[in-house]
Design a protein around this motif. Sequence first.
Motif, PDB file in Angstrom:
ATOM      1  N   ASP A 166       0.843  -1.189   0.000  1.00 42.54           N
ATOM      2  CA  ASP A 166       0.000   0.000   0.000  1.00 42.54           C
ATOM      3  C   ASP A 166       0.885   1.249   0.000  1.00 42.54           C
ATOM      4  O   ASP A 166       1.711   1.443   0.885  1.00 42.54           O
ATOM      5  N   ARG A 167       0.699   2.113  -1.004  1.00 40.97           N
ATOM      6  CA  ARG A 167       1.555   3.295  -1.127  1.00 40.97           C
ATOM      7  C   ARG A 167       1.392   4.255   0.044  1.00 40.97           C
ATOM      8  O   ARG A 167       2.361   4.861   0.504  1.00 40.97           O
ATOM      9  N   VAL A 168       0.169   4.425   0.527  1.00 35.99           N
ATOM     10  CA  VAL A 168      -0.079   5.337   1.640  1.00 35.99           C
ATOM     11  C   VAL A 168       0.657   4.855   2.883  1.00 35.99           C
ATOM     12  O   VAL A 168       1.300   5.647   3.592  1.00 35.99           O
ATOM     13  N   PHE A 169       0.565   3.554   3.153  1.00 35.17           N
ATOM     14  CA  PHE A 169       1.276   2.991   4.299  1.00 35.17           C
ATOM     15  C   PHE A 169       2.782   3.186   4.145  1.00 35.17           C
ATOM     16  O   PHE A 169       3.468   3.565   5.101  1.00 35.17           O
ATOM     17  N   THR A 170       3.301   2.947   2.956  1.00 30.59           N
ATOM     18  CA  THR A 170       4.731   3.096   2.705  1.00 30.59           C
ATOM     19  C   THR A 170       5.189   4.527   2.950  1.00 30.59           C
ATOM     20  O   THR A 170       6.223   4.763   3.583  1.00 30.59           O
ATOM     21  N   ILE A 171       4.422   5.497   2.460  1.00 29.42           N
ATOM     22  CA  ILE A 171       4.765   6.907   2.677  1.00 29.42           C
ATOM     23  C   ILE A 171       4.769   7.229   4.167  1.00 29.42           C
ATOM     24  O   ILE A 171       5.656   7.933   4.679  1.00 29.42           O
ATOM     25  N   ALA A 172       3.779   6.711   4.905  1.00 28.21           N
ATOM     26  CA  ALA A 172       3.695   6.987   6.339  1.00 28.21           C
ATOM     27  C   ALA A 172       4.919   6.442   7.077  1.00 28.21           C
ATOM     28  O   ALA A 172       5.520   7.137   7.906  1.00 28.21           O
ATOM     29  N   ILE A 173       5.308   5.200   6.789  1.00 28.26           N
ATOM     30  CA  ILE A 173       6.446   4.593   7.473  1.00 28.26           C
ATOM     31  C   ILE A 173       7.749   5.293   7.077  1.00 28.26           C
ATOM     32  O   ILE A 173       8.615   5.553   7.927  1.00 28.26           O
ATOM     33  N   GLU A 228      -1.357   7.364  12.763  1.00 28.67           N
ATOM     34  CA  GLU A 228      -2.760   7.352  12.345  1.00 28.67           C
ATOM     35  C   GLU A 228      -2.896   7.037  10.861  1.00 28.67           C
ATOM     36  O   GLU A 228      -3.750   6.253  10.444  1.00 28.67           O
ATOM     37  N   THR A 229      -2.042   7.632  10.039  1.00 20.30           N
ATOM     38  CA  THR A 229      -2.092   7.392   8.595  1.00 20.30           C
ATOM     39  C   THR A 229      -1.737   5.950   8.268  1.00 20.30           C
ATOM     40  O   THR A 229      -2.372   5.311   7.414  1.00 20.30           O
ATOM     41  N   ALA A 230      -0.706   5.408   8.946  1.00 16.80           N
ATOM     42  CA  ALA A 230      -0.296   4.025   8.701  1.00 16.80           C
ATOM     43  C   ALA A 230      -1.401   3.047   9.064  1.00 16.80           C
ATOM     44  O   ALA A 230      -1.714   2.114   8.306  1.00 16.80           O
ATOM     45  N   VAL A 231      -2.028   3.240  10.225  1.00 17.10           N
ATOM     46  CA  VAL A 231      -3.078   2.330  10.682  1.00 17.10           C
ATOM     47  C   VAL A 231      -4.315   2.430   9.793  1.00 17.10           C
ATOM     48  O   VAL A 231      -4.952   1.426   9.456  1.00 17.10           O
ATOM     49  N   ALA A 232      -4.671   3.657   9.381  1.00 19.07           N
ATOM     50  CA  ALA A 232      -5.862   3.857   8.538  1.00 19.07           C
ATOM     51  C   ALA A 232      -5.689   3.273   7.144  1.00 19.07           C
ATOM     52  O   ALA A 232      -6.675   3.018   6.456  1.00 19.07           O
ATOM     53  N   ALA A 233      -4.436   3.041   6.730  1.00 20.20           N
ATOM     54  CA  ALA A 233      -4.182   2.568   5.366  1.00 20.20           C
ATOM     55  C   ALA A 233      -4.327   1.063   5.214  1.00 20.20           C
ATOM     56  O   ALA A 233      -4.314   0.550   4.091  1.00 20.20           O
ATOM     57  N   SER A 253      -0.126  -4.597  13.606  1.00 23.72           N
ATOM     58  CA  SER A 253       1.168  -4.661  12.922  1.00 23.72           C
ATOM     59  C   SER A 253       1.559  -3.302  12.367  1.00 23.72           C
ATOM     60  O   SER A 253       2.722  -2.894  12.436  1.00 23.72           O
ATOM     61  N   ALA A 254       0.573  -2.586  11.821  1.00 27.92           N
ATOM     62  CA  ALA A 254       0.858  -1.267  11.265  1.00 27.92           C
ATOM     63  C   ALA A 254       1.309  -0.298  12.342  1.00 27.92           C
ATOM     64  O   ALA A 254       2.264   0.468  12.151  1.00 27.92           O
ATOM     65  N   GLY A 255       0.658  -0.324  13.496  1.00 28.73           N
ATOM     66  CA  GLY A 255       1.042   0.555  14.589  1.00 28.73           C
ATOM     67  C   GLY A 255       2.432   0.246  15.110  1.00 28.73           C
ATOM     68  O   GLY A 255       3.220   1.149  15.406  1.00 28.73           O
TER      69      GLY A 255
END
Length: 499
Positions: free
Chosen positions: A267-274, A383-388, A396-398
Motif C-alpha cells: 500500500d503506497r499510503v502505508f509506505t509513505i507513512a512509514i 494514524e495514517t499508517a493504521v488507517a491505510a 502490525s501497522a502501529g
Amino acid sequence: MTANLVQQRADRRAWLGLTIVLCLVALVAMDGSVLYLAMPSITSAITPSTDQALWILDIYGFVVASFLITFGTVGDRYGRLRLLVIGSIVFGVGSVGAAFSTTPEMLIAFRALMGLGGATLLPSGLAIISNLFHDAKQRAQAIGIFAATFAAGFVVGPILGGVLLNHYSWGSVFLINIPIVVLFLAFAPVLLREVRTSNPGRVDALSVALSSVGILLAVYSVKSAAAHGFSLTQAVTGVLGIATLWWFVSRQRTLEYPLVDFKLFHDRVFTIAILTGTVTLVAWSAASYLTGVYLQSVLGYGILTAAMAALPGAFVLTGACIGANVVVERVGKKTAFVASLFFMAVGLLILLLTSVTGGVWVFIASTVVASVGYGFSFSLVAETAVAAVPMERAGSAGALAEMSNELGNALGISLLGSLAAVCFRLLGPDVAGTLDETLDTPGLAAGTIADAEQAFVTGMHVAIGVASLILFTLGFLALRWLPRSAPEEARETEGAEAV
C-alpha cells in the motif's frame, strides 16, 4: 443506554494508569536524545574514539528498534503488564550502569541494556492504555496523548540533559530515570491490568537474530568507514550485514506469524507513512546531535545556554502536536502531511546559513520552522499508517510506525553523523577523528583550531543538506501518492462550482 455509556467511560484509576505509563514512555523517548548535548562532556571524561562516540549515541535506538516488534509478540503471549515490569527493571539497571561507566565499552554495553528494556515499554504500554479506555473517544484521546508524550520526550531530552549537566556530572542524565522507574514499579500493580491475546502466534527466534545482527553489522560497516576509511574488513562486514537483512526479509514472507509483515508495504499510503516516520527522526536526530556540538564546541556556548536555545523549537513542536488534529480538520490530512515534510526540509535548509563566527539565531529560526513539520509528522504518521491497512492488521501497522521512529532516530546519527565525520576527517587538520577530540589536544595553534571548526561546520552542512533533500523528495512523493481527504475534496468541488 445512558447507563451503559457512563459505565464505559474511564474512571480516575484509568487516568492515573495512563499517567504512570506515560512516565515510562517519556523516559524511552528522552533517552533516545538526552546525550546530544552531553557528548562533549562524555568525550572529555572517558575519551571514546570516533566510532565509539557514535555507538554511545545510537546503540540504544538500534536495540529498541530491533526488538520492538519482537517484544510486542512476546507481550501478547506472556502478558503485557508482566513484560512492562520486567522491562522497566532492566531499563533501571542499565541506567545505573550507564551513569557509573568508566570506559566507552561499559557505556555502550549499558546503553544497549537500556535499549533492551526500552523495547518492551512502547508496544506493551500502548496495548495497556488501549485496554484501560473502553469509550472510543476517550481511547483515541489517550492514544493521542501517548503519541504526543513520545514526541515531546525526544525534544525535552536534550534540554533536560543540558539543565542537569549545568549542575552535575554527565552520569546524572541516566540517574534521573531511577525515581520514575521506582514510581512505576510501586503503582503499576495497583493501577494497571494484565493484557494478553488468546492467539498471539509464536516468536521466530531466527528472525529476531537475523534482524538484530543484520542491522548491527551494516551500521558497524558505515561507522568504520566514517572513522577509519574504507577497508576489506569494513566492506566484508557491510556485505554480510546486507545479506543477513535480505535473508530476514525473505524469511518473513514464508512465516505464518512474521515479525514484520512486509505485505503491508504494498500500500503506497502505508509506505509513505512509514518512510516519513523514519526520515523525520533521521533528520531530527542528526540535526540535534550536530547542532549540539556546533553550539558548544564551535560557538563556545555553555551547556545550559545551548539547551535554552532549543526551547522555542520545543514549544512550537508541542503546539504543533496538539494542534495537528485541528489543522487536519480544516485543510485535510494530505495537505497537512505534505506540509509537514516541506516545513522540515525548509527548516533544515536554514541551518546552512550557520558559520564558524555565529549562528545561534539561525539555529533558533531553523528549529522553529522545522518543529512545525516535526509536530505534524509525529501526530499523523501512526494514524495514517493504521488507517491505510485492514482493521485486522492495524496492530502490525502501529508497531511498524513506532519502530520507524526508533530506527530513524538511530539511523540519523549513524548515517548522517557518519557522513559529517567523513567530511571532518577529509577536510580537518588530521589531529584527531572528531572536533571535540581535536580541541582537547594540548598545544594546538590558532590556525589548526580554526581549520577544525570550519571542517566540522562544512560536514554539518553536508549532512543537513542531504537530510533536507530527502525530505523534499519524500514530500513530492506524498503529494503524488496520498489520496485527498474530505476537506480537500470539498474545497476542490467549491472551486469547480465557482468557475
